[in-house]
Enzyme design. Structure first.
Site, PDB file in Angstrom:
ATOM      1  N   LYS A  28      47.377 112.176 -61.310  1.00  0.00           N
ATOM      2  CA  LYS A  28      48.418 111.142 -61.356  1.00  0.00           C
ATOM      3  C   LYS A  28      47.793 109.746 -61.385  1.00  0.00           C
ATOM      4  O   LYS A  28      48.208 108.895 -62.169  1.00  0.00           O
ATOM      5  CB  LYS A  28      49.347 111.305 -60.144  1.00  0.00           C
ATOM      6  CG  LYS A  28      50.517 110.338 -60.114  1.00  0.00           C
ATOM      7  CD  LYS A  28      51.698 110.919 -59.347  1.00  0.00           C
ATOM      8  CE  LYS A  28      51.463 111.004 -57.862  1.00  0.00           C
ATOM      9  NZ  LYS A  28      51.443 109.690 -57.181  1.00  0.00           N
ATOM     10  N   ARG A  33      46.658 104.866 -64.814  1.00  0.00           N
ATOM     11  CA  ARG A  33      45.671 103.878 -65.258  1.00  0.00           C
ATOM     12  C   ARG A  33      45.388 103.989 -66.749  1.00  0.00           C
ATOM     13  O   ARG A  33      45.135 102.986 -67.423  1.00  0.00           O
ATOM     14  CB  ARG A  33      44.380 104.056 -64.443  1.00  0.00           C
ATOM     15  CG  ARG A  33      44.543 103.551 -62.986  1.00  0.00           C
ATOM     16  CD  ARG A  33      43.497 104.182 -62.081  1.00  0.00           C
ATOM     17  NE  ARG A  33      43.474 103.620 -60.736  1.00  0.00           N
ATOM     18  CZ  ARG A  33      44.329 103.954 -59.757  1.00  0.00           C
ATOM     19  NH1 ARG A  33      45.295 104.829 -59.974  1.00  0.00           N
ATOM     20  NH2 ARG A  33      44.212 103.410 -58.558  1.00  0.00           N
ATOM     21  N   ARG A 129      59.653 100.334 -49.610  1.00  0.00           N
ATOM     22  CA  ARG A 129      58.203 100.229 -49.314  1.00  0.00           C
ATOM     23  C   ARG A 129      57.707  98.785 -49.398  1.00  0.00           C
ATOM     24  O   ARG A 129      58.239  97.976 -50.152  1.00  0.00           O
ATOM     25  CB  ARG A 129      57.422 101.145 -50.267  1.00  0.00           C
ATOM     26  CG  ARG A 129      57.774 102.609 -50.041  1.00  0.00           C
ATOM     27  CD  ARG A 129      57.045 103.529 -50.979  1.00  0.00           C
ATOM     28  NE  ARG A 129      55.617 103.575 -50.707  1.00  0.00           N
ATOM     29  CZ  ARG A 129      54.744 104.247 -51.446  1.00  0.00           C
ATOM     30  NH1 ARG A 129      55.176 104.928 -52.509  1.00  0.00           N
ATOM     31  NH2 ARG A 129      53.471 104.263 -51.135  1.00  0.00           N
ATOM     32  N   ASP A 327      46.553 111.425 -49.371  1.00  0.00           N
ATOM     33  CA  ASP A 327      47.770 112.115 -49.819  1.00  0.00           C
ATOM     34  C   ASP A 327      47.832 113.579 -49.361  1.00  0.00           C
ATOM     35  O   ASP A 327      48.837 114.252 -49.592  1.00  0.00           O
ATOM     36  CB  ASP A 327      47.872 112.063 -51.349  1.00  0.00           C
ATOM     37  CG  ASP A 327      48.172 110.646 -51.833  1.00  0.00           C
ATOM     38  OD1 ASP A 327      48.729 109.843 -51.053  1.00  0.00           O
ATOM     39  OD2 ASP A 327      47.829 110.334 -52.991  1.00  0.00           O
ATOM     40  N   ARG A 403      55.446 115.221 -51.774  1.00  0.00           N
ATOM     41  CA  ARG A 403      54.412 115.954 -51.018  1.00  0.00           C
ATOM     42  C   ARG A 403      54.984 116.574 -49.735  1.00  0.00           C
ATOM     43  O   ARG A 403      54.483 117.594 -49.258  1.00  0.00           O
ATOM     44  CB  ARG A 403      53.221 115.056 -50.724  1.00  0.00           C
ATOM     45  CG  ARG A 403      52.564 114.560 -52.005  1.00  0.00           C
ATOM     46  CD  ARG A 403      51.147 114.088 -51.829  1.00  0.00           C
ATOM     47  NE  ARG A 403      50.772 113.222 -52.940  1.00  0.00           N
ATOM     48  CZ  ARG A 403      50.409 113.638 -54.156  1.00  0.00           C
ATOM     49  NH1 ARG A 403      50.340 114.925 -54.422  1.00  0.00           N
ATOM     50  NH2 ARG A 403      50.113 112.778 -55.113  1.00  0.00           N
TER      51      ARG A 403
HETATM   52  C1  S3P Z   1      46.924 105.761 -55.329  1.00  0.00           C
HETATM   53  C2  S3P Z   1      46.498 105.232 -54.142  1.00  0.00           C
HETATM   54  C3  S3P Z   1      46.952 105.704 -52.823  1.00  0.00           C
HETATM   55  C4  S3P Z   1      47.697 107.037 -52.906  1.00  0.00           C
HETATM   56  C5  S3P Z   1      48.633 107.099 -54.074  1.00  0.00           C
HETATM   57  C6  S3P Z   1      47.880 106.887 -55.379  1.00  0.00           C
HETATM   58  C7  S3P Z   1      46.389 105.212 -56.588  1.00  0.00           C
HETATM   59  O1  S3P Z   1      47.812 104.730 -52.262  1.00  0.00           O
HETATM   60  O2  S3P Z   1      48.401 107.283 -51.710  1.00  0.00           O
HETATM   61  O3  S3P Z   1      49.287 108.346 -54.128  1.00  0.00           O
HETATM   62  O4  S3P Z   1      46.528 105.856 -57.643  1.00  0.00           O
HETATM   63  O5  S3P Z   1      45.791 104.119 -56.543  1.00  0.00           O
HETATM   64  P1  S3P Z   1      47.198 103.460 -51.489  1.00  0.00           P
HETATM   65  O6  S3P Z   1      46.211 102.878 -52.369  1.00  0.00           O
HETATM   66  O7  S3P Z   1      48.337 102.551 -51.213  1.00  0.00           O
HETATM   67  O8  S3P Z   1      46.617 104.041 -50.234  1.00  0.00           O
END
Ligand code: S3P
Length: 451
Positions: A28, A33, A129, A327, A403
């Site tokens: 993901k 990205r 959030r 995660d 999750r």
């Molecule tokens: C992610 C960063 C994490 C993760 C999210 C995906 C990412 O969050 O929990 O599922 O792709 O950069 P945080 O960077 O806020 O910890």
């Protein structure tokens, strides 16, 4: 997509051994990205193995809204005709990021240093959030943000017409914040520097280098210092997205707790900034092996083999490992319920601001299923009594969190009575083939009658 369809109550019950091959979908983080960086190049970026979960589809639509041409060629094969660094168009409508914190925060970063205005919104989870963690550093570039109380979505960002480069120390361990600043730095002249005290997933850094940006990383007394030279001409790329270790975690953990299981999960991305769960599981006594280790598309990859592990023990998970498995704590807590003794997880405050408060959601559901859990602001302890000792039988709330929903369904696969979730709908955000994939392995997961 904001809003949410009708709830999809689901049930998982005890099953025979889980066996076979689990082909989990693309990563993901890398999928988001790939689309965003593809949109910031001139020329055609091609992507294979893209995760076609709702989170990523929402990012694809957002990139179209900012002027890129994003085309789905079928079977996980996509192309992006980008608009170049600084070439985003102002979108006509609201950018709907659905359930995805990664999507909204990275896109905010990408547009913050361009002279356009955009309004962002999402579902009830995303709109709850905190966004100040990204809009604070983006303000240093000259971007203005107006949102609801507490820095919540919906929120409008007015991008900087004359962005300044930024030096920023990320106050929380967050790859999303780091990445937002780096993406904003792309359209600022000079060097943008981001310092993180704890290393978080580094896909943005790796991919920016792959796209031809000048980016260096060094360890300093202050932490990991990333320096990006702004206004590069990014080169369109071919990206092969590795399979998601965070999705692999579900069939792997299920195999460890369902007697007789033996599951192979091929081609999993094992970037060290993501692989903390597998180290932890081995410390708990999991029968987990890595086969055929290799590098694909700049990321370490291996096939993971997980077998039923009857003698799991509780451990203390080092806080320094938290970012590399952030995660995975919900599903780890399920494995901990089948281990003997206490599993102590510290340094995990960030779990309280994910798609849900993941400590609270798991603690409540585990307790309802007969598992002892204690928790505090940034820690929790799950006390397991070993295999065959988890009562199950409860209905758990998923709180719009994929999750959480999947973790409770995994619990139900090895508990003494079936476990239900009130809504499995959010699973489609990250793992749309969860149900058929688990069914092929032998799991008994069903949508409750009438759905
Ligand atoms: C992610 C960063 C994490 C993760 C999210 C995906 C990412 O969050 O929990 O599922 O792709 O950069 P945080 O960077 O806020 O910890």
């Amino acid at each position: 997509m904001s809003g949410h369809g009708h709830p999809i109550p689901m049930t998982a019950q005890a099953c025979g051994p889980l066996t076979g091959i689990a082909d989990v979908p693309g990563d993901k983080s890398i999928s988001h990205r790939a689309l965003i960086l593809g949109a910031m190049c001139v020329g055609e970026t091609t992507i294979t193995g893209l995760l076609e979960g709702q989170d990523v589809l929402d990012t694809a639509q957002a990139m179209r809204d900012f002027g890129a041409q994003v085309v789905d060629h079928g079977g996980g094969s996509w192309s992006v005709h980008g608009v170049g660094v600084g070439g985003f168009m102002e979108p006509n409508g609201v950018i709907d990021c659905g359930n995805s914190g990664t999507g909204v925060r990275l896109i905010m970063g990408a547009m913050a240093s361009q002279p356009i205005t955009a309004t962002f919104s999402g579902d009830a989870s995303l709109n709850g959030r905190p966004m100040a963690r990204v809009t604070d550093p983006l303000a240093l570039f000259g971007c203005q943000a107006v949102g609801r109380a507490g820095g919540r979505l919906p929120m409008t960002l007015v991008g900087a017409a004359d962005p300044l480069p930024v030096r920023y120390t990320v106050p929380v361990p967050s790859a999303q914040v780091k990445s937002a600043v780096l993406l904003a730095g792309l359209n600022a002249p000079g060097q943008t520097v981001v310092i993180e005290k704890e290393a978080t997933r580094d896909h943005t850094e790796r991919m920016l280098e792959g796209f031809g940006a000048e980016i260096t990383v060094r360890d300093t007394k202050e932490g990991r210092e990333i320096t990006l030279t702004g206004q590069p001409e990014l080169r369109a790329q071919h990206i092969e997205v590795p399979r998601d270790p965070s999705s692999a975690a579900f069939p792997v953990c299920a195999a460890l707790i369902v007697p007789g299981s033996d599951v192979l999960v091929p081609g999993i991305g094992l970037n060290p900034t993501r692989a903390g769960l597998f180290t932890t599981l081995r410390e708990m006594g999991a029968d987990l092996s890595f086969e055929n280790e290799r590098t694909e598309g700049g990321e370490p990859v291996a096939d993971l083999r997980a077998r039923f592990s009857p003698d799991l023990i509780g451990i203390e998970v080092p806080p320094a490992r938290a970012a590399s498995m952030i995660d995975e704590y919900p599903v780890l807590s399920v494995v901990a319920a089948f281990a003997k003794g206490q599993t102590l997880m510290r340094g995990v405050k960030e779990l309280r601001v994910k798609e849900s408060d993941r400590i609270e959601a798991m603690a409540k559901g585990l307790r309802a299923n007969g598992v002892a859990v204690e928790d505090g602001p940034d820690w929790w302890i799950v006390t397991g009594a070993g295999h065959g000792q988890v009562a199950g039988g409860a209905v758990c709330e998923s709180h719009l969190d994929h999750r959480i929903a999947m973790s409770f369904l995994i619990l139900g696969m090895a508990a003494n009575a079936p476990v239900q979730v009130d809504d499995g709908g959010p699973i489609a955000t990250s793992f749309p083939i969860f149900e058929p994939l688990m069914a092929i392995l032998g799991a008994r997961v069903s949508r409750n009658s009438g759905q």
